[in-house]
Design an enzyme around this catalytic site. Structure first.
Site, PDB file in Angstrom:
ATOM      1  N   SER A  59       0.924  -1.220   0.029  1.00 15.06           N
ATOM      2  CA  SER A  59      -0.041   0.050   0.017  1.00 15.06           C
ATOM      3  C   SER A  59       0.925   1.327  -0.031  1.00 15.06           C
ATOM      4  CB  SER A  59      -0.801  -0.036   1.359  1.00 15.06           C
ATOM      5  OG  SER A  59      -0.064   0.402   2.204  1.00 15.06           O
ATOM      6  N   LYS A  60       0.359   2.444  -0.066  1.00 18.87           N
ATOM      7  CA  LYS A  60       0.981   3.497   0.059  1.00 18.87           C
ATOM      8  C   LYS A  60       2.037   3.858   0.799  1.00 18.87           C
ATOM      9  CE  LYS A  60      -2.226   6.882  -1.885  1.00 18.87           C
ATOM     10  NZ  LYS A  60      -3.381   7.835  -1.283  1.00 18.87           N
ATOM     11  N   ARG A  61       1.797   3.269   2.020  1.00 16.48           N
ATOM     12  CA  ARG A  61       2.943   3.421   3.144  1.00 16.48           C
ATOM     13  C   ARG A  61       4.185   2.674   2.595  1.00 16.48           C
ATOM     14  NH1 ARG A  61       2.517  -0.772   6.446  1.00 16.48           N
ATOM     15  NH2 ARG A  61       0.846  -1.898   5.611  1.00 16.48           N
ATOM     16  N   HIS A  62       4.151   1.837   1.810  1.00 16.93           N
ATOM     17  CA  HIS A  62       5.479   1.102   1.443  1.00 16.93           C
ATOM     18  C   HIS A  62       6.154   2.150   0.312  1.00 16.93           C
ATOM     19  CE1 HIS A  62       3.095  -2.434   2.713  1.00 16.93           C
ATOM     20  NE2 HIS A  62       4.211  -2.614   3.341  1.00 16.93           N
ATOM     21  N   GLY A  63       5.456   3.159  -0.191  1.00 14.79           N
ATOM     22  CA  GLY A  63       6.166   3.960  -1.183  1.00 14.79           C
ATOM     23  C   GLY A  63       5.270   3.919  -2.356  1.00 14.79           C
TER      24      GLY A  63
END
Ligand code: GLU
Length: 471
Positions: free
Chosen positions: A239-243
């Site tokens: 998800s977004k928090r991985h980049g």
């Protein structure tokens, strides 16, 4: 029977790399079998669907070269058809109106949970059709079979069997008449003659329900392949928090579509230990049956490695085409007089850039009229005693007609010899003078590509700087 696959994204956000991998597998399957690939935009959720998201999907597909044989079809343009199918199911007694209030359904759920039963609709409205409270707009429920099981052989996961007793009479039309996801997908897959539904395994629970509706409609069932999800480096769903997860973010970050496609095809699928696949090889070798059952973890390092591989091995003019938007983003006019062809810049820089963004940033000096000299580099390499050899270098280059890397190299060698200094003592200030920085591809090739007028201009400026240095 012609194979027909589809990619059916909901335009409620960015185009996720996981979605693209599914699209790629569907696309490859169609190409491999001489079939058709369809793009369908599932935009029935009017509140969450946006035009920006539709645009991102179309742009992402175009950038990756995932072309479709039909579509894009928009579900919002097919409401009449969905209504007709709902009416047909009602008329055939395969669906029924349900007037139950939220309150009743909540109570039912509560009671079932307390009795440790699986919450499911109790068919009150099927059994009491006369129970129609005034002023309530009914929903439509599909009459799911009560007995037996839905058994299908998933091309990736193997045989899957779900008892009908596990399945609810699901709502196929809301009280405002809007058809629900499971109904629209079924009607579309049926109408569009989809033979292979390849999609994310987050939909696997919907499949038995969809099979039951297809069967009620007398439709031929497609084959199903549920692709496992992609995880981040921490084992959680990517998800977004991985980049970056949006495909267009990868484009902006300077990845080549060839690299991203190659990376995605390998993520969850293998052909021996081969890592590099051209599109033709992917089409030739891809087997949906050998897609991994387990989720795969995203590895940016490997993607970067592939990106560099393609930067180095694709024809320079193909890379240049993809470099162009990066140059635009930096405000660099590529097609100006006196600037080198972009493909030549690619050839020179290919060994040194992992992304096109990096390549663009490292190539500014080819397209700028005036460059800034890096202060630290100047401090380190500009010395007053270099004024004489650098002045001679300027004149020698000014007199040079054969403006090639080899001839330029010879000039540098000669000047260094004349002044009895190490070649690097000349080459490094020259590099800083013409590129502004202490790192660049080989200096003779850089100077050759930069061209004579710009080189002399910049050297002249460097001589001024050298003159101003204290002895
Ligand atoms: N529209 C669904 C989604 O974006 C996909 C539906 C399907 O592939 O059947 O998750």
């Amino acid at each position: 029977m012609t194979v027909c696959t589809r990619f059916a994204p909901s335009p409620t956000g960015y185009l996720h790399v996981g979605g693209v991998r599914t699209a790629l597998y569907s696309w490859l399957y169609a190409k491999k079998t001489g079939g058709r690939f369809i793009l369908r935009i599932e935009d029935t959720d009017r509140e969450r669907s946006t035009q920006a998201s539709v645009d991102a999907i179309l742009a992402g597909m175009a950038w990756l070269g995932l072309d479709y044989d039909a579509g894009p079809f928009y579900q919002t343009q097919r409401f009449e058809r969905y209504h007709a199918v709902i009416q047909q199911l009602l008329a055939e007694g395969k669906a029924y109106h349900c007037y139950c209030t939220k309150e009743r359904l909540d109570n039912l759920r509560e009671t079932q949970m307390q009795a440790k039963q699986k919450p499911r609709y109790d068919r009150h409205c099927l059994h009491h059709p006369q129970d129609k409270p005034a002023g309530v707009q009914p929903v439509v429920r599909f009459k799911n079979p009560q007995v037996g099981a839905v058994v299908f052989k998933d091309l990736i996961k193997g045989v899957i069997s779900i008892n009908n007793s596990e399945l609810d009479d699901l709502i196929i039309a809301r009280s405002d008449g809007a058809p629900t996801y499971n109904l629209t997908v079924v009607v579309d897959d049926w109408d569009m003659c989809i033979t292979h539904v390849i999609r994310g395994d987050d939909h696997i629970n919907n499949t038995p329900r969809q099979i039951n509706i297809l069967q009620a409609l007398g439709a031929t069932l497609p084959a199903y392949a549920h692709v496992p999800m992609i995880l981040g480096d921490d084992g959680q769903r990517l998800s977004k928090r991985h980049g970056a997860v949006s495909v267009l973010q990868y484009q902006e970050a300077g990845f080549l579509p060839q690299a991203l496609l190659n990376y995605l095809v390998r993520l969850g699928w293998a052909h021996g230990d081969q890592e590099v696949f051209s599109i033709e090889q992917m089409i030739d070798l891809f087997e949906i049956e050998s897609v991994n059952k387990a989720p795969s973890a995203f590895n940016t390092e490997k993607l970067l490695w592939l990106n560099q591989h393609y930067i180095k091995t694709l024809p320079a003019d193909v890379v240049a085409e993809h470099l162009m938007p990066q140059m635009d983003a930096l405000g660099l006019a590529v097609a100006q007089e006196g600037a080198p062809p972009l493909a030549a810049v690619v050839q020179l820089q290919a060994e040194r850039a992992k992304t096109l963004k990096e390549m663009a940033q490292n190539s500014r000096y080819f397209f700028q009229d005036v460059i800034e000299l890096d202060e630290t580099a100047v401090k380190k390499h500009f010395r007053a005693h270099l004024l004489a050899p650098m002045t001679d270098l300027y004149h020698a280059l000014a007199a040079l007609h054969d403006w090639t890397a080899a001839a330029i190299h010879q000039v540098i060698v000669d000047i260094a010899a004349q002044h009895v200094v190490n070649m690097g003592k000349i080459a490094q200030p020259l590099r800083i003078a013409v590129t502004g920085r202490s790192m660049s591809p080989s200096i003779d090739a850089t100077v050759a590509l930069l061209g004579k007028p710009r080189t002399l201009n910049r050297l002249q400026h460097a001589l001024v700087v050298l003159t101003a240095l204290p002895n």
